[in-house]
Design a protein around this motif. Sequence first.
Motif, PDB file in Angstrom:
ATOM      1  N   ALA A 199      -4.851 -29.457  15.096  1.00  0.00           N
ATOM      2  CA  ALA A 199      -3.553 -29.402  14.411  1.00  0.00           C
ATOM      3  C   ALA A 199      -2.770 -30.668  14.714  1.00  0.00           C
ATOM      4  O   ALA A 199      -3.070 -31.386  15.673  1.00  0.00           O
ATOM      5  CB  ALA A 199      -2.750 -28.183  14.874  1.00  0.00           C
ATOM      6  N   ILE A 200      -1.771 -30.920  13.867  1.00  0.00           N
ATOM      7  CA  ILE A 200      -0.917 -32.095  14.023  1.00  0.00           C
ATOM      8  C   ILE A 200       0.496 -31.601  14.318  1.00  0.00           C
ATOM      9  O   ILE A 200       1.048 -30.800  13.546  1.00  0.00           O
ATOM     10  CB  ILE A 200      -0.865 -32.947  12.727  1.00  0.00           C
ATOM     11  CG1 ILE A 200      -2.255 -33.105  12.083  1.00  0.00           C
ATOM     12  CG2 ILE A 200      -0.185 -34.277  12.993  1.00  0.00           C
ATOM     13  CD1 ILE A 200      -3.212 -33.988  12.788  1.00  0.00           C
ATOM     14  N   ALA A 201       1.072 -32.076  15.420  1.00  0.00           N
ATOM     15  CA  ALA A 201       2.443 -31.715  15.779  1.00  0.00           C
ATOM     16  C   ALA A 201       3.300 -32.967  15.799  1.00  0.00           C
ATOM     17  O   ALA A 201       2.835 -34.034  16.197  1.00  0.00           O
ATOM     18  CB  ALA A 201       2.471 -31.056  17.156  1.00  0.00           C
ATOM     19  N   ALA A 202       4.543 -32.837  15.354  1.00  0.00           N
ATOM     20  CA  ALA A 202       5.465 -33.977  15.410  1.00  0.00           C
ATOM     21  C   ALA A 202       6.861 -33.473  15.698  1.00  0.00           C
ATOM     22  O   ALA A 202       7.227 -32.363  15.283  1.00  0.00           O
ATOM     23  CB  ALA A 202       5.452 -34.751  14.096  1.00  0.00           C
TER      24      ALA A 202
ATOM     25  N   ALA B 100       3.010 -37.150  10.149  1.00  0.00           N
ATOM     26  CA  ALA B 100       2.285 -35.938  10.571  1.00  0.00           C
ATOM     27  C   ALA B 100       1.920 -35.075   9.358  1.00  0.00           C
ATOM     28  O   ALA B 100       0.807 -34.538   9.275  1.00  0.00           O
ATOM     29  CB  ALA B 100       3.140 -35.134  11.546  1.00  0.00           C
ATOM     30  N   LYS B 101       2.858 -34.952   8.414  1.00  0.00           N
ATOM     31  CA  LYS B 101       2.570 -34.175   7.208  1.00  0.00           C
ATOM     32  C   LYS B 101       1.419 -34.803   6.426  1.00  0.00           C
ATOM     33  O   LYS B 101       0.546 -34.092   5.906  1.00  0.00           O
ATOM     34  CB  LYS B 101       3.812 -34.110   6.314  1.00  0.00           C
ATOM     35  CG  LYS B 101       4.918 -33.221   6.838  1.00  0.00           C
ATOM     36  CD  LYS B 101       6.134 -33.296   5.906  1.00  0.00           C
ATOM     37  CE  LYS B 101       7.271 -32.419   6.404  1.00  0.00           C
ATOM     38  NZ  LYS B 101       8.461 -32.541   5.525  1.00  0.00           N
ATOM     39  N   ALA B 102       1.420 -36.135   6.346  1.00  0.00           N
ATOM     40  CA  ALA B 102       0.352 -36.828   5.620  1.00  0.00           C
ATOM     41  C   ALA B 102      -1.005 -36.545   6.269  1.00  0.00           C
ATOM     42  O   ALA B 102      -1.986 -36.246   5.580  1.00  0.00           O
ATOM     43  CB  ALA B 102       0.629 -38.330   5.589  1.00  0.00           C
TER      44      ALA B 102
ATOM     45  N   ILE C  37       7.260 -34.080  -1.086  1.00  0.00           N
ATOM     46  CA  ILE C  37       6.187 -34.999  -1.499  1.00  0.00           C
ATOM     47  C   ILE C  37       4.782 -34.421  -1.325  1.00  0.00           C
ATOM     48  O   ILE C  37       3.934 -34.582  -2.206  1.00  0.00           O
ATOM     49  CB  ILE C  37       6.340 -36.369  -0.785  1.00  0.00           C
ATOM     50  CG1 ILE C  37       5.287 -37.360  -1.302  1.00  0.00           C
ATOM     51  CG2 ILE C  37       6.275 -36.262   0.727  1.00  0.00           C
ATOM     52  CD1 ILE C  37       5.542 -38.799  -0.875  1.00  0.00           C
ATOM     53  N   PHE C  38       4.540 -33.684  -0.239  1.00  0.00           N
ATOM     54  CA  PHE C  38       3.156 -33.218  -0.044  1.00  0.00           C
ATOM     55  C   PHE C  38       2.826 -32.009  -0.899  1.00  0.00           C
ATOM     56  O   PHE C  38       1.679 -31.804  -1.286  1.00  0.00           O
ATOM     57  CB  PHE C  38       2.866 -33.008   1.442  1.00  0.00           C
ATOM     58  CG  PHE C  38       2.857 -34.322   2.159  1.00  0.00           C
ATOM     59  CD1 PHE C  38       1.792 -35.195   2.007  1.00  0.00           C
ATOM     60  CD2 PHE C  38       3.951 -34.739   2.898  1.00  0.00           C
ATOM     61  CE1 PHE C  38       1.794 -36.445   2.598  1.00  0.00           C
ATOM     62  CE2 PHE C  38       3.966 -35.985   3.504  1.00  0.00           C
ATOM     63  CZ  PHE C  38       2.885 -36.841   3.349  1.00  0.00           C
TER      64      PHE C  38
ATOM     65  N   SER D 202       5.618 -44.021   5.192  1.00  0.00           N
ATOM     66  CA  SER D 202       5.039 -43.141   6.214  1.00  0.00           C
ATOM     67  C   SER D 202       3.995 -42.232   5.584  1.00  0.00           C
ATOM     68  O   SER D 202       2.936 -41.988   6.174  1.00  0.00           O
ATOM     69  CB  SER D 202       6.123 -42.285   6.879  1.00  0.00           C
ATOM     70  OG  SER D 202       7.073 -43.101   7.504  1.00  0.00           O
ATOM     71  N   ALA D 203       4.301 -41.716   4.407  1.00  0.00           N
ATOM     72  CA  ALA D 203       3.346 -40.850   3.717  1.00  0.00           C
ATOM     73  C   ALA D 203       2.082 -41.639   3.382  1.00  0.00           C
ATOM     74  O   ALA D 203       0.958 -41.197   3.661  1.00  0.00           O
ATOM     75  CB  ALA D 203       3.977 -40.276   2.446  1.00  0.00           C
ATOM     76  N   ALA D 204       2.258 -42.836   2.813  1.00  0.00           N
ATOM     77  CA  ALA D 204       1.106 -43.636   2.381  1.00  0.00           C
ATOM     78  C   ALA D 204       0.262 -44.061   3.580  1.00  0.00           C
ATOM     79  O   ALA D 204      -0.967 -43.946   3.564  1.00  0.00           O
ATOM     80  CB  ALA D 204       1.599 -44.866   1.613  1.00  0.00           C
ATOM     81  N   ARG D 205       0.933 -44.545   4.612  1.00  0.00           N
ATOM     82  CA  ARG D 205       0.178 -45.017   5.785  1.00  0.00           C
ATOM     83  C   ARG D 205      -0.476 -43.847   6.515  1.00  0.00           C
ATOM     84  O   ARG D 205      -1.573 -43.998   7.075  1.00  0.00           O
ATOM     85  CB  ARG D 205       1.101 -45.832   6.698  1.00  0.00           C
ATOM     86  CG  ARG D 205       1.489 -47.160   6.034  1.00  0.00           C
ATOM     87  CD  ARG D 205       2.539 -47.917   6.817  1.00  0.00           C
ATOM     88  NE  ARG D 205       2.068 -48.370   8.111  1.00  0.00           N
ATOM     89  CZ  ARG D 205       2.457 -49.508   8.702  1.00  0.00           C
ATOM     90  NH1 ARG D 205       3.309 -50.301   8.096  1.00  0.00           N
ATOM     91  NH2 ARG D 205       2.005 -49.836   9.885  1.00  0.00           N
ATOM     92  N   GLY D 206       0.193 -42.697   6.530  1.00  0.00           N
ATOM     93  CA  GLY D 206      -0.404 -41.516   7.150  1.00  0.00           C
ATOM     94  C   GLY D 206      -1.652 -41.078   6.392  1.00  0.00           C
ATOM     95  O   GLY D 206      -2.680 -40.744   6.997  1.00  0.00           O
TER      96      GLY D 206
END
Lengths: 352, 203
Positions: free
Chosen positions: A79-82, A99-101, B40-41, B78-82
């Motif tokens: 899991a990813i936590a932030a 984190a969402k990405a 966005i997601f 941040s979204a793109a790089r993530g």
Amino acid sequence: MRILGIETSCDETAAAIVARDEAGRGSIVSNVVRSQIAEHVAYGGVVPELAARSHVTHLDAIIRRAMEEAGLGFEDIDAIAATAGPGLIGGVLVGLTTAKALAASLDKPLIAVNHLEAHALTARLTDGVAFPYLMLLVSGGHSQFVLVRGVGQYARWGTTIDDALGEAFDKVAKLLDLPMPGGPSVEREALKGDPKRLRFPRPLLGEDRLDFSFSGLKTAVRLKAEALAPLSDADVADICAGFQAAVTEIVARRATAALQRLGSDAPEIPPVLVVAGGVAANRAIGGALRDAADRAGARLVIPPAALCTDNGAMVAWAGAERLALGLVDGFDAPARARWPLDSEDMGARNAA
Amino acid sequence: MITVLAIDTAAPRLQLALLGPDGQTDTSIDDLAQGHAELIFDRIGRLLERNGLGHTLIERIAVTTGPGSFTGLRIGLSAARGLGLARDLPVIGVPSLLALSFSGPAATPFSVLLDARRGEAYFQPFAAPATPLAPPMVLAMQDARDRAGTAPVIESPFVDIALLARFAQTAAPEDFVPEAAYVRSADAKPQDRARIARRREEQ
């Protein structure tokens, strides 16, 4: 389970991997922190817009390093936590969105962690402390006593009504032209000084409550310093020593009172006081808290300094504790500037 | 044909485009002043789903780098790089004024001029779409108007997101790094307020 934790709520860009076994024991697999302090030093404090910009530039490389140091690939992460708040909103958004990405792309659960909960639960990672316990959080942004009953279950017993303790250290350091971060600088000077030469006020200490106030103390330090100017090295050391003696007494007496309350509210449990936040690294305050805990027959737990200041491991651990209870968040989880531990929302999250 | 996901959150819109393996582009556009990060997601997920694709099939990410809303830029980046980090994908960062030029006229020079508030404009002249004549700059609004002259001017801050995806499909990643181009500085002033005087001591 293994959790990736991301922390960007102030001026540390941090990522870590933490493992939690079936018995609930945690271990740190990797822990990478990049301090931005050099980027903010010219401004005399953290500039939120600069902090946010720096997080964007560095966060993905910091995460990549945490993965490399752990020797793991994302397929090994559960899991990813932030940190989703409280903190400087621009920075929080960077970490939470990253984190969402990761969670969306890798199809892993997301945990939006309250930064204060991460501090609160760190002692369970480092020392396996059982619930309930009393936490004193003293950092650059917070000064509060919190009864930690369980994951997501907090009662705030007292807080600062103005400045945070770490902020007071920083402001005194700035006033005396000592280098950032202010806490260690003031502590270093205080070691050389005479704590008895200059006596500073102990605001609010006469009142029967568990709150703090450091703003008046900071002003008293300024007035005294102005009266003594130009300051000799000995003056600076004595001012630091007098200031540190004042805050040490305030913190120790409040801790004594908080432990008394813990003893009378819950006499059946062995009392534990956990200290968290960057100020926990101050040796004078740590020593006074140890005395206070000893007198109260309480166990004192101070996690290692690197885990008291902001870091990704505490966020990963809080994520692990929440995930173990099935508490996960959606991709609509908001970033928050303010998010008290005892807010309704933490309760709702509990019930989830 | 590689599959590209394009993201633009620099202006008060959440814009996404998915350029699929069949060469077709599908877009998702929400008028949105705030809250890009919460939506966005969900929107990316829907866009993939309705095209029968998943995250594992995205091969490249494109994102606008500004100038634009500081917060919006950071959400998009941040979204793109993530997303790039998650699957080790190239992330193509396209400066916003360059991206806006994709919609410009093919046969005549033109300018992109965006309101930067405080009586200023973000400005860049182009010989043709994707062919700048000078780097992006911040100018007094009147100066920007004077420089634009009588040639066509693009003043909408909304990138054609499908064109962004197409551009990114063939752009060289090393030429388009995903770093924010805020153009305007952070407005922080170094602290030079007098501290309390120190005595100079002989050591």
